[in-house]
Enzyme design. Structure first.
Site, PDB file in Angstrom:
ATOM      1  N   ASP A   1       0.864  -1.182   0.000  1.00 51.26           N
ATOM      2  CA  ASP A   1       0.000   0.000   0.000  1.00 51.26           C
ATOM      3  C   ASP A   1       0.901   1.231   0.000  1.00 51.26           C
ATOM      4  O   ASP A   1       2.134   1.128  -0.196  1.00 51.26           O
ATOM      5  CB  ASP A   1      -1.008  -0.042   1.160  1.00 51.26           C
ATOM      6  CG  ASP A   1      -0.366   0.183   2.535  1.00 51.26           C
ATOM      7  OD1 ASP A   1       0.878   0.254   2.621  1.00 51.26           O
ATOM      8  OD2 ASP A   1      -1.119   0.281   3.521  1.00 51.26           O
TER       9      ASP A   1
ATOM     10  N   THR B   1       1.912  -2.453   8.839  1.00 52.45           N
ATOM     11  CA  THR B   1       2.278  -3.526   9.781  1.00 52.45           C
ATOM     12  C   THR B   1       2.544  -4.862   9.099  1.00 52.45           C
ATOM     13  O   THR B   1       3.058  -5.783   9.743  1.00 52.45           O
ATOM     14  CB  THR B   1       1.124  -3.763  10.778  1.00 52.45           C
ATOM     15  OG1 THR B   1      -0.056  -4.096  10.013  1.00 52.45           O
ATOM     16  CG2 THR B   1       0.857  -2.529  11.629  1.00 52.45           C
TER      17      THR B   1
ATOM     18  N   GLY C   1      -2.681  -6.082   7.497  1.00 51.05           N
ATOM     19  CA  GLY C   1      -3.850  -5.923   6.632  1.00 51.05           C
ATOM     20  C   GLY C   1      -3.660  -6.570   5.276  1.00 51.05           C
ATOM     21  O   GLY C   1      -4.529  -7.317   4.797  1.00 51.05           O
TER      22      GLY C   1
ATOM     23  N   CYS D   1       2.735  -3.484   3.996  1.00 49.55           N
ATOM     24  CA  CYS D   1       1.873  -2.340   4.347  1.00 49.55           C
ATOM     25  C   CYS D   1       2.457  -1.722   5.609  1.00 49.55           C
ATOM     26  O   CYS D   1       3.661  -1.855   5.863  1.00 49.55           O
ATOM     27  CB  CYS D   1       0.406  -2.750   4.461  1.00 49.55           C
ATOM     28  SG  CYS D   1      -0.008  -3.887   5.788  1.00 49.55           S
TER      29      CYS D   1
ATOM     30  N   HIS E   1       8.541 -25.094   7.772  1.00 47.31           N
ATOM     31  CA  HIS E   1       7.470 -25.846   8.442  1.00 47.31           C
ATOM     32  C   HIS E   1       6.081 -25.559   7.871  1.00 47.31           C
ATOM     33  O   HIS E   1       5.233 -26.446   7.858  1.00 47.31           O
ATOM     34  CB  HIS E   1       7.453 -25.516   9.942  1.00 47.31           C
ATOM     35  CG  HIS E   1       8.620 -26.095  10.680  1.00 47.31           C
ATOM     36  ND1 HIS E   1       8.689 -26.136  12.053  1.00 47.31           N
ATOM     37  CD2 HIS E   1       9.775 -26.654  10.232  1.00 47.31           C
ATOM     38  CE1 HIS E   1       9.829 -26.694  12.423  1.00 47.31           C
ATOM     39  NE2 HIS E   1      10.521 -27.007  11.329  1.00 47.31           N
TER      40      HIS E   1
ATOM     41  N   ARG F   1       6.410 -34.568   8.399  1.00 53.03           N
ATOM     42  CA  ARG F   1       5.314 -34.353   9.343  1.00 53.03           C
ATOM     43  C   ARG F   1       4.616 -33.017   9.136  1.00 53.03           C
ATOM     44  O   ARG F   1       3.452 -32.848   9.489  1.00 53.03           O
ATOM     45  CB  ARG F   1       5.817 -34.467  10.790  1.00 53.03           C
ATOM     46  CG  ARG F   1       6.704 -33.324  11.244  1.00 53.03           C
ATOM     47  CD  ARG F   1       7.268 -33.579  12.631  1.00 53.03           C
ATOM     48  NE  ARG F   1       7.940 -32.417  13.200  1.00 53.03           N
ATOM     49  CZ  ARG F   1       9.172 -32.025  12.883  1.00 53.03           C
ATOM     50  NH1 ARG F   1       9.879 -32.723  12.005  1.00 53.03           N
ATOM     51  NH2 ARG F   1       9.711 -30.957  13.464  1.00 53.03           N
ATOM     52  N   HIS F   2       5.322 -32.084   8.522  1.00 55.59           N
ATOM     53  CA  HIS F   2       4.729 -30.763   8.296  1.00 55.59           C
ATOM     54  C   HIS F   2       3.689 -30.792   7.171  1.00 55.59           C
ATOM     55  O   HIS F   2       2.769 -29.985   7.160  1.00 55.59           O
ATOM     56  CB  HIS F   2       5.814 -29.742   7.982  1.00 55.59           C
ATOM     57  CG  HIS F   2       6.854 -29.659   9.052  1.00 55.59           C
ATOM     58  ND1 HIS F   2       6.563 -29.239  10.333  1.00 55.59           N
ATOM     59  CD2 HIS F   2       8.176 -29.988   9.047  1.00 55.59           C
ATOM     60  CE1 HIS F   2       7.658 -29.284  11.067  1.00 55.59           C
ATOM     61  NE2 HIS F   2       8.648 -29.739  10.310  1.00 55.59           N
TER      62      HIS F   2
ATOM     63  N   ARG G   1       0.100 -31.229   8.294  1.00 53.87           N
ATOM     64  CA  ARG G   1      -0.509 -30.035   8.879  1.00 53.87           C
ATOM     65  C   ARG G   1      -0.917 -29.027   7.803  1.00 53.87           C
ATOM     66  O   ARG G   1      -1.941 -28.346   7.932  1.00 53.87           O
ATOM     67  CB  ARG G   1       0.462 -29.410   9.889  1.00 53.87           C
ATOM     68  CG  ARG G   1       0.703 -30.365  11.067  1.00 53.87           C
ATOM     69  CD  ARG G   1       2.018 -30.170  11.751  1.00 53.87           C
ATOM     70  NE  ARG G   1       2.245 -31.219  12.746  1.00 53.87           N
ATOM     71  CZ  ARG G   1       3.411 -31.436  13.347  1.00 53.87           C
ATOM     72  NH1 ARG G   1       4.458 -30.680  13.064  1.00 53.87           N
ATOM     73  NH2 ARG G   1       3.541 -32.421  14.216  1.00 53.87           N
TER      74      ARG G   1
HETATM   75  C1  RB5 Z   1      -2.634   2.285   6.541  1.00 50.70           C
HETATM   76  O1  RB5 Z   1      -2.852   3.398   7.343  1.00 50.70           O
HETATM   77  C2  RB5 Z   1      -2.427   1.066   7.418  1.00 50.70           C
HETATM   78  O2  RB5 Z   1      -3.623   0.735   8.062  1.00 50.70           O
HETATM   79  C3  RB5 Z   1      -1.907  -0.101   6.605  1.00 50.70           C
HETATM   80  O3  RB5 Z   1      -0.700   0.249   6.014  1.00 50.70           O
HETATM   81  C4  RB5 Z   1      -1.635  -1.369   7.354  1.00 50.70           C
HETATM   82  O4  RB5 Z   1      -0.816  -1.151   8.454  1.00 50.70           O
HETATM   83  C5  RB5 Z   1      -2.794  -2.204   7.682  1.00 50.70           C
HETATM   84  O5  RB5 Z   1      -2.681  -3.306   8.231  1.00 50.70           O
END
Ligand code: RB5
Length: 149
Positions: free
Chosen positions: A8, A67, A70, A65, A98, A132-133, A136
């Site tokens: 993003d 984090t 998302g 993105c 794994h 074994r993996h 799963r």
């Molecule tokens: C965008 O603001 C932010 O929500 C996106 O980059 C991300 O971190 C979502 O998981």
């Protein structure tokens, strides 16, 4: 090796960095965007990259993105996708060995470019161990297919 890559607007600069880092090492990319820091919606780009991996057009995918969460959630809604958020190299290695992860995700607000380089290095150097993996992974696929475990 052909890699689908997506981000993003928050992940865009790190996406460009990772392409520059991996391209001289022989990786080819299908970059599905986004292509600027203009605000956009990560599910659109996560799905586009996941579709390329699910179709076999690309062997693996990279998702970025803020984090990594998302865009990986969106990718994981595509049948056959196992996208894993990593903030360190150990998980990047183990999710291949794994979990047979086929997409790696990380957050541009969480890690720096040097850690991102280490993560992709570990991810692409590792191989699924099977054994074994595999059982799963088959169970995860069964859940995806609405089958009983
Ligand atoms: C965008 O603001 C932010 O929500 C996106 O980059 C991300 O971190 C979502 O998981």
């Amino acid at each position: 090796m052909k890699i689908a890559i997506a981000s993003d607007h928050i992940g865009y600069p790190l996406k460009e960095h990772i392409k520059e880092y991996l391209a001289p090492r022989g990786y080819e990319f299908i970059d599905v965007g986004t292509n600027s820091e203009e605000r956009c919606n990560y599910p659109e780009f996560g799905k586009k990259a996941a579709d390329l991996v699910a179709a076999g057009t690309c062997e693996f995918g990279i998702l970025i993105c803020g984090t990594g969460v998302g865009i990986s959630l969106a990718a994981n809604k595509v049948h056959g996708i196992r996208a894993v958020v990593c903030s360190e190299p150990y998980t990047a290695r183990l999710c291949r060995q794994h979990n047979n992860a086929n997409m790696i995700a990380f957050g541009a607000r969480v890690i720096g470019s040097a850690t991102a380089e280490m993560i992709v290095d570990e991810f692409f150097a590792a191989e699924f161990e099977g054994g074994r993996h595999q059982k799963r992974i088959d169970m995860i696929a069964a859940i995806e297919n609405g089958e009983e475990l």
